[in-house]
Write a protein that holds these residues in place. Structure first.
Motif, mmCIF file in Angstrom:
data_model
loop_
_atom_site.group_PDB
_atom_site.id
_atom_site.type_symbol
_atom_site.label_atom_id
_atom_site.label_comp_id
_atom_site.label_asym_id
_atom_site.label_seq_id
_atom_site.Cartn_x
_atom_site.Cartn_y
_atom_site.Cartn_z
ATOM 1 N N VAL A 276 37.624 49.164 37.690
ATOM 2 C CA VAL A 276 38.727 48.452 37.045
ATOM 3 C C VAL A 276 38.667 48.701 35.543
ATOM 4 N N SER A 277 39.785 49.143 34.958
ATOM 5 C CA SER A 277 39.806 49.435 33.526
ATOM 6 C C SER A 277 40.108 48.182 32.702
ATOM 7 N N TYR A 278 40.983 47.311 33.241
ATOM 8 C CA TYR A 278 41.261 46.049 32.544
ATOM 9 C C TYR A 278 41.966 45.092 33.501
ATOM 10 N N THR A 279 42.000 43.808 33.139
ATOM 11 C CA THR A 279 42.735 42.781 33.882
ATOM 12 C C THR A 279 43.899 42.320 33.013
ATOM 13 N N ASP A 280 45.134 42.385 33.557
ATOM 14 C CA ASP A 280 46.288 42.048 32.727
ATOM 15 C C ASP A 280 46.484 40.527 32.639
ATOM 16 N N ALA A 281 47.528 40.124 31.925
ATOM 17 C CA ALA A 281 47.758 38.698 31.652
ATOM 18 C C ALA A 281 48.011 37.896 32.926
ATOM 19 N N SER A 282 48.556 38.547 33.956
ATOM 20 C CA SER A 282 48.836 37.845 35.213
ATOM 21 C C SER A 282 47.609 37.719 36.108
ATOM 22 N N LEU A 338 41.024 42.950 48.653
ATOM 23 C CA LEU A 338 41.938 44.094 48.546
ATOM 24 C C LEU A 338 43.211 43.786 47.753
ATOM 25 N N VAL A 339 43.426 42.510 47.432
ATOM 26 C CA VAL A 339 44.559 42.168 46.565
ATOM 27 C C VAL A 339 44.312 42.651 45.140
ATOM 28 N N PHE A 340 43.034 42.707 44.745
ATOM 29 C CA PHE A 340 42.626 43.160 43.410
ATOM 30 C C PHE A 340 43.310 42.350 42.305
ATOM 31 N N SER A 341 43.076 41.045 42.366
ATOM 32 C CA SER A 341 43.589 40.146 41.336
ATOM 33 C C SER A 341 42.694 38.919 41.273
ATOM 34 N N ASN A 342 42.823 38.161 40.214
ATOM 35 C CA ASN A 342 42.054 36.919 40.105
ATOM 36 C C ASN A 342 42.463 35.910 41.178
ATOM 37 N N LEU A 421 47.933 37.097 49.387
ATOM 38 C CA LEU A 421 48.597 38.241 50.016
ATOM 39 C C LEU A 421 50.104 38.213 49.751
ATOM 40 N N VAL A 422 50.700 37.047 49.863
ATOM 41 C CA VAL A 422 52.150 36.928 49.627
ATOM 42 C C VAL A 422 52.467 37.231 48.160
ATOM 43 N N ASP A 423 51.638 36.731 47.237
ATOM 44 C CA ASP A 423 51.852 37.025 45.811
ATOM 45 C C ASP A 423 51.788 38.528 45.540
ATOM 46 N N ALA A 424 50.925 39.216 46.303
ATOM 47 C CA ALA A 424 50.791 40.671 46.129
ATOM 48 C C ALA A 424 51.808 41.448 46.959
ATOM 49 N N LYS A 425 52.724 40.693 47.639
ATOM 50 C CA LYS A 425 53.785 41.289 48.473
ATOM 51 C C LYS A 425 53.217 42.112 49.631
ATOM 52 N N MET A 426 52.084 41.669 50.170
ATOM 53 C CA MET A 426 51.499 42.318 51.352
ATOM 54 C C MET A 426 51.833 41.486 52.594
ATOM 55 N N ILE A 427 53.114 41.403 52.908
ATOM 56 C CA ILE A 427 53.578 40.535 53.988
ATOM 57 C C ILE A 427 53.089 41.040 55.342
ATOM 58 N N ALA A 428 53.131 42.360 55.539
ATOM 59 C CA ALA A 428 52.717 42.928 56.833
ATOM 60 C C ALA A 428 51.245 42.625 57.115
ATOM 61 N N VAL A 429 50.406 42.773 56.094
ATOM 62 C CA VAL A 429 48.972 42.472 56.264
ATOM 63 C C VAL A 429 48.786 40.991 56.558
ATOM 64 N N ALA A 430 49.557 40.131 55.888
ATOM 65 C CA ALA A 430 49.457 38.689 56.123
ATOM 66 C C ALA A 430 49.847 38.343 57.555
ATOM 67 N N VAL A 431 50.874 38.996 58.087
ATOM 68 C CA VAL A 431 51.304 38.744 59.465
ATOM 69 C C VAL A 431 50.224 39.165 60.457
ATOM 70 N N ILE A 432 49.592 40.321 60.212
ATOM 71 C CA ILE A 432 48.510 40.780 61.092
ATOM 72 C C ILE A 432 47.346 39.788 61.070
ATOM 73 N N ALA A 433 47.021 39.269 59.880
ATOM 74 C CA ALA A 433 45.949 38.282 59.763
ATOM 75 C C ALA A 433 46.309 36.992 60.501
ATOM 76 N N LEU A 434 47.566 36.598 60.420
ATOM 77 C CA LEU A 434 48.030 35.395 61.106
ATOM 78 C C LEU A 434 47.937 35.560 62.625
ATOM 79 N N LEU A 435 48.314 36.723 63.123
ATOM 80 C CA LEU A 435 48.218 36.994 64.564
ATOM 81 C C LEU A 435 46.753 36.982 65.015
#
Length: 503
Positions: A276-282, A338-342, A421-435
């Motif tokens: 990781v080179s840096y973490t942005d404001a978000s 794998l979201v790679f965020s705080n 996951l939803v914040d990172a717009k990974m809806i498909a991965v979230a659905v698989i996890a839910l199943l």
């Protein structure tokens, strides 16, 4: 190279030093007390408590320990920060419960003469995990993993009472040796490419134009093989069910929580520090474009949770079922990485805090029942809801929480993962996890069916834990419900522990 400020370095690793001193005291006490091993047990318990309070007292400390002149920007071998402190607290809390579990284990009473070695090896694991969590150098990462592994190999086959004990230890050793060798090969390649083993130095070097991306990717995959083995992620999970089934219940519980926590801490620090080179404001992590971590971890996460859940469907042995369950939970926790965020990191910390109490609680109840009936077979649980209400209700709470159903702490853990996951717009991965969560409901509820919907046999024993065992069970069961309703303190604490020393 000259090492600077040794006193400051030792002060930063004070909990590790205390654990090391207690480790030596345990070995000496085991030699002194031949017939009565009670003092050894209480020394082990006291050492963990003292280390816990020292860690709390030094919780705000941060910095690099063992800095060598000559490295770029003088980064050290050990990075001490709030992120590492959080995982060390988890390790110490789980160690405390494991030592308390050990006092009540019928399995371990049959090996009473060697119980000093047992506690010394547990301390070897704890020290290894502590350095794994804070290591910022590839050599220290490898050495700490080996310290953890060598201690756990012995503990997996510690009892020697049945064939499955020796089988567990041997399989653990073979798989561990292969993954360790792969990891060391990857480290040697990475060192050959960069000329350094320090993660911070490697971070700056791999951003150069002359880096060979194919060779770097090969080295990273080999290193991940060693880390993936520790966290039981597919396809490095094959050792887990056999070892969990064959090891003493206390060690199985310890591996499922503490060892997994150390492995995840290592994985997160390795990625965050090296790629990781840096973490942005978000709060999003900006990864260096040299290796597609996200795609790799998505595949591994889905594969891990799916294999774990579907394999658990057919298990009749509760320890083996919980082993596959822990594999599935490793897959869930990889979702936060794998979201790679705080936000994803926060979800992992919250999930681990709740996973500790519900998974240790499930293994404790399984151990207490096995102490009485001598087996972990699910058919032996028939009617236990009527004959042993306290243990049955507690086990039901832990299993419902592991499923992720409200109002339990497990639901909160999964909720934060899905939010990330939803914040990172990974809806498909979230659905698989839910199943996958729906699939897991089947094998957890299957245990409840045997306890409550099957009439007890006439000879079904009534299992009544003693006062200490009752207190420990309630100390784990009550927070599962409490944190499912009022979880903000845990969330706030996790938010204060997101700091990983960076570039």
């Amino acid at each position: 190279m000259e090492m600077t400020n040794l006193y400051q370095s030792l002060n930063l690793i004070l909990p590790e030093l205390v654990l090391s001193v207690v480790f030596v005291i345990l070995i000496a006490a085991d030699l002194i007390y031949h017939n009565n091993k009670a003092p050894v047990k209480f020394i082990a318990l006291a050492g963990i408590i003292v280390s816990f309070f020292i860690l709390l007292f030094n919780f705000d400390s941060s910095g690099f320990a063992f800095i060598f002149n000559g490295t770029i920007r003088n980064y050290g071998l050990v990075a001490v920060d709030s992120f590492g402190h959080f995982f060390k607290l988890l390790v110490l809390l789980s160690s405390l419960f494991i030592v308390l579990f050990s006092f009540s284990s019928v399995e371990l009473k049959e090996a009473e003469k060697r119980i000093g070695e047992y506690y010394a090896l547990i301390y070897g694991m704890i020290i290894g995990m502590f350095f794994m969590i804070s290591a910022s150098d590839l050599i220290l990462i490898y050495l700490s993993m080996e310290l953890l592994s060598l201690s756990s190999y012995v503990l997996a086959g510690f009892l020697k009472l049945r064939e499955r004990n020796s089988e567990a230890s041997l399989k653990y050793l073979i798989y561990g040796a292969v993954s360790s060798g792969l990891m060391l090969f990857g480290i040697s390649i990475l060192y050959g490419m960069t000329g350094s083993t320090n993660l911070y130095v490697i971070n700056s070097l791999i951003q150069g134009p002359n880096i060979n991306l194919l060779t770097l990717s090969f080295a990273v995959i080999l290193i991940f093989a060693g880390i993936g083995y520790k966290i039981s992620s597919a396809p490095f999970h094959f050792w887990t069910p056999d070892v969990y089934e064959g090891a003493p219940v206390t060690i199985t519980a310890f591996l499922s929580v503490a060892s997994k926590a150390a492995g995840f801490a290592l994985l997160i620090r390795f990625i965050k520090t090296t790629f990781v080179s840096y973490t942005d404001a978000s709060g999003a992590w900006n990864l260096i474009n040299v290796f597609d971590w996200q795609s790799v971890l998505i595949v591994i996460s889905i594969l891990t949770m799916t294999l774990g859940n579907f394999s658990a469907l057919w298990q009749d042995n509760l320890k083996r079922m919980l082993a596959y369950s822990s594999i599935a939970h490793a897959g869930y926790m990889l979702l936060g990485v794998l979201v790679f965020s705080n936000q994803g990191l926060l979800a992992v910390l919250i999930y681990f805090a709740f996973y500790l109490i519900m998974n240790l609680g499930a293994f404790l109840v399984v151990m207490l029942i096995a102490n009485k009936i001598g087996t972990e077979d699910i058919n032996s649980y028939n009617g236990l809801g009527y004959t042993s209400p306290l243990l049955s209700v507690s086990l039901a709470i832990f299993l419902v929480s592991l499923t992720g159903i409200p109002p339990t702490a497990g639901f909160i853990g999964k909720l934060y993962l899905f939010i990330a996951l939803v914040d990172a717009k990974m809806i498909a991965v979230a659905v698989i996890a839910l199943l996958n969560t729906v699939v897991s409901l089947y094998y957890y509820v299957r245990v409840l069916k045997h306890m409550y919907l099957v009439k007890p046999e006439p000879d079904t024993p009534a299992i009544k834990p003693n006062l200490i065992e009752t207190v420990i069970v309630l100390a784990l069961a009550v927070p599962v419900i409490l944190f499912g309703i009022y979880f903000q303190p845990v969330v706030d604490f996790a938010k204060s522990c997101l700091v990983i020393l960076g570039i």
